[in-house]
Motif scaffolding. Structure first.
Motif, PDB file in Angstrom:
ATOM      1  N   PRO A  51       0.806  -1.225   0.000  1.00  0.00           N
ATOM      2  CA  PRO A  51       0.000   0.000   0.000  1.00  0.00           C
ATOM      3  C   PRO A  51       0.841   1.279   0.000  1.00  0.00           C
ATOM      4  O   PRO A  51       0.474   2.278  -0.647  1.00  0.00           O
ATOM      5  CB  PRO A  51      -0.821  -0.123   1.292  1.00  0.00           C
ATOM      6  N   GLU A  52       1.969   1.278   0.719  1.00  0.00           N
ATOM      7  CA  GLU A  52       2.840   2.467   0.716  1.00  0.00           C
ATOM      8  C   GLU A  52       3.396   2.728  -0.679  1.00  0.00           C
ATOM      9  O   GLU A  52       3.456   3.875  -1.129  1.00  0.00           O
ATOM     10  CB  GLU A  52       3.994   2.260   1.711  1.00  0.00           C
ATOM     11  N   LEU A  54       2.037   1.774  -3.467  1.00  0.00           N
ATOM     12  CA  LEU A  54       0.918   2.194  -4.315  1.00  0.00           C
ATOM     13  C   LEU A  54       0.602   3.669  -4.113  1.00  0.00           C
ATOM     14  O   LEU A  54       0.353   4.400  -5.082  1.00  0.00           O
ATOM     15  CB  LEU A  54      -0.308   1.330  -4.018  1.00  0.00           C
ATOM     16  N   ARG A  55       0.620   4.128  -2.858  1.00  0.00           N
ATOM     17  CA  ARG A  55       0.358   5.548  -2.597  1.00  0.00           C
ATOM     18  C   ARG A  55       1.414   6.429  -3.250  1.00  0.00           C
ATOM     19  O   ARG A  55       1.098   7.464  -3.836  1.00  0.00           O
ATOM     20  CB  ARG A  55       0.305   5.799  -1.086  1.00  0.00           C
ATOM     21  N   ARG A  56       2.686   6.022  -3.149  1.00  0.00           N
ATOM     22  CA  ARG A  56       3.737   6.820  -3.773  1.00  0.00           C
ATOM     23  C   ARG A  56       3.616   6.797  -5.290  1.00  0.00           C
ATOM     24  O   ARG A  56       3.866   7.812  -5.951  1.00  0.00           O
ATOM     25  CB  ARG A  56       5.108   6.304  -3.347  1.00  0.00           C
ATOM     26  N   ILE A  58       0.809   6.665  -6.968  1.00  0.00           N
ATOM     27  CA  ILE A  58      -0.259   7.615  -7.304  1.00  0.00           C
ATOM     28  C   ILE A  58       0.244   9.052  -7.201  1.00  0.00           C
ATOM     29  O   ILE A  58      -0.061   9.896  -8.057  1.00  0.00           O
ATOM     30  CB  ILE A  58      -1.474   7.382  -6.384  1.00  0.00           C
ATOM     31  N   GLU A  59       1.049   9.337  -6.179  1.00  0.00           N
ATOM     32  CA  GLU A  59       1.601  10.686  -6.020  1.00  0.00           C
ATOM     33  C   GLU A  59       2.511  11.054  -7.189  1.00  0.00           C
ATOM     34  O   GLU A  59       2.437  12.173  -7.721  1.00  0.00           O
ATOM     35  CB  GLU A  59       2.376  10.773  -4.707  1.00  0.00           C
ATOM     36  N   PRO A 230       9.776   3.837  -0.827  1.00  0.00           N
ATOM     37  CA  PRO A 230       8.650   3.678  -1.765  1.00  0.00           C
ATOM     38  C   PRO A 230       8.952   4.198  -3.163  1.00  0.00           C
ATOM     39  O   PRO A 230       8.564   3.566  -4.156  1.00  0.00           O
ATOM     40  CB  PRO A 230       7.528   4.480  -1.087  1.00  0.00           C
TER      41      PRO A 230
END
Length: 264
Positions: A51-52, A54-56, A58-59, A230
């Motif tokens: 998840p970390e 994936l968040r990076r 998206i950013e 990440p």
């Protein structure tokens, strides 16, 4: 059984085999992600969890950095790989077809093969500057050396029975080369392309670590300074995906160009 019936039978088999391969690949991918996540949750690894990452991802997509870095690295790889492969094929054919050319060129090929392209990066930067030229040059060299050896091996591996049969039928050297040697060497050439792609990606990342203002290798270097794991993972995964796509394209070309070859 007629030819039409045989083709009708083979097509579903081919589609079934391809569907099975895709399904197994998806299962392997999901299992790999699951093992990674479990290792992080169990405290067995200091790596970031999915998840970390994936968040990076998206950013980096939202601010445009990822696509910019991917485009920069992809452009370098495509140019260097294309130039290296285009130069390697005629040189490999020349070495395989003419013994004199083989004796003249082969020592130089073997000499540069044992010198890693990464070792040439400092020399390339000093002589060619810090713009795109040294990066493309080392990629060119990596792809060239892989492809030229594969092409040469393909030519000398052609079954002599085919060549002798063509000579008995009155074929000239030009006809033998174009209708026997080139088709029989094509599988070797495409294998060389696949190896050259891997070498090209490894080389461009190393080149971007030394002197670049954009690219996936450059982004990993910047992330390393801040211990931004990440971002490093996003860059690594992006390289893997781009490399996999390019490899699948070569495999697709191989299937189309060497349909006559028996496959397991």
């Amino acid at each position: 059984m007629s030819v039409v019936s045989e083709l009708a039978t083979e097509k579903p088999k081919l589609l079934s085999a391809r569907g099975t391969a895709i399904m197994l690949g998806a299962i392997s991918f999901v299992a790999g992600i699951g093992l990674w996540w479990l290792a992080v949750l169990a405290g067995l690894s200091a790596l970031p969890n999915p998840p970390e990452v994936l968040r990076r991802f998206i950013e980096l997509v939202a601010n445009g950095q990822l696509f910019g870095d991917m485009a920069a690295s992809l452009q370098r790889v495509l140019i260097g790989f294309a130039l290296g492969s285009l130069a390697a094929v005629p040189v490999g054919f020349l070495m395989g077809w003419y013994r004199i050319a083989r004796n003249l060129i082969d020592p130089w090929i073997q000499f540069f093969r044992v010198v890693p392209p990464l070792a040439i990066i400092p020399l390339a930067i000093v002589t060619l500057g810090i713009d795109e030229k040294p990066k493309i040059f080392v990629i060119f060299l990596a792809a060239f050396l892989s492809s030229v050896v594969a092409t040469y091996q393909g030519v000398i591996s052609v079954d002599k029975t085919y060549i002798n049969a063509a000579r008995v039928l009155g074929a000239s050297d030009r006809v033998i080369f174009s209708h026997v040697v080139i088709p029989a060497s094509t599988p070797f050439i495409l294998v060389g392309f696949r190896i050259g792609l891997g070498a090209a990606w490894a080389t461009v990342v190393a080149a971007e670590l030394i002197a670049a203002q954009s690219g996936l290798g450059f982004r990993m270097q910047q992330a390393q300074l801040y211990y931004d794991l990440p971002t490093i993972f996003v860059s690594l995964i992006s390289i893997g995906i781009l490399g996999l796509i390019m490899d699948r394209i070569v495999v697709w070309a191989d299937e189309r160009l060497t349909g006559w070859q028996e496959r397991v």
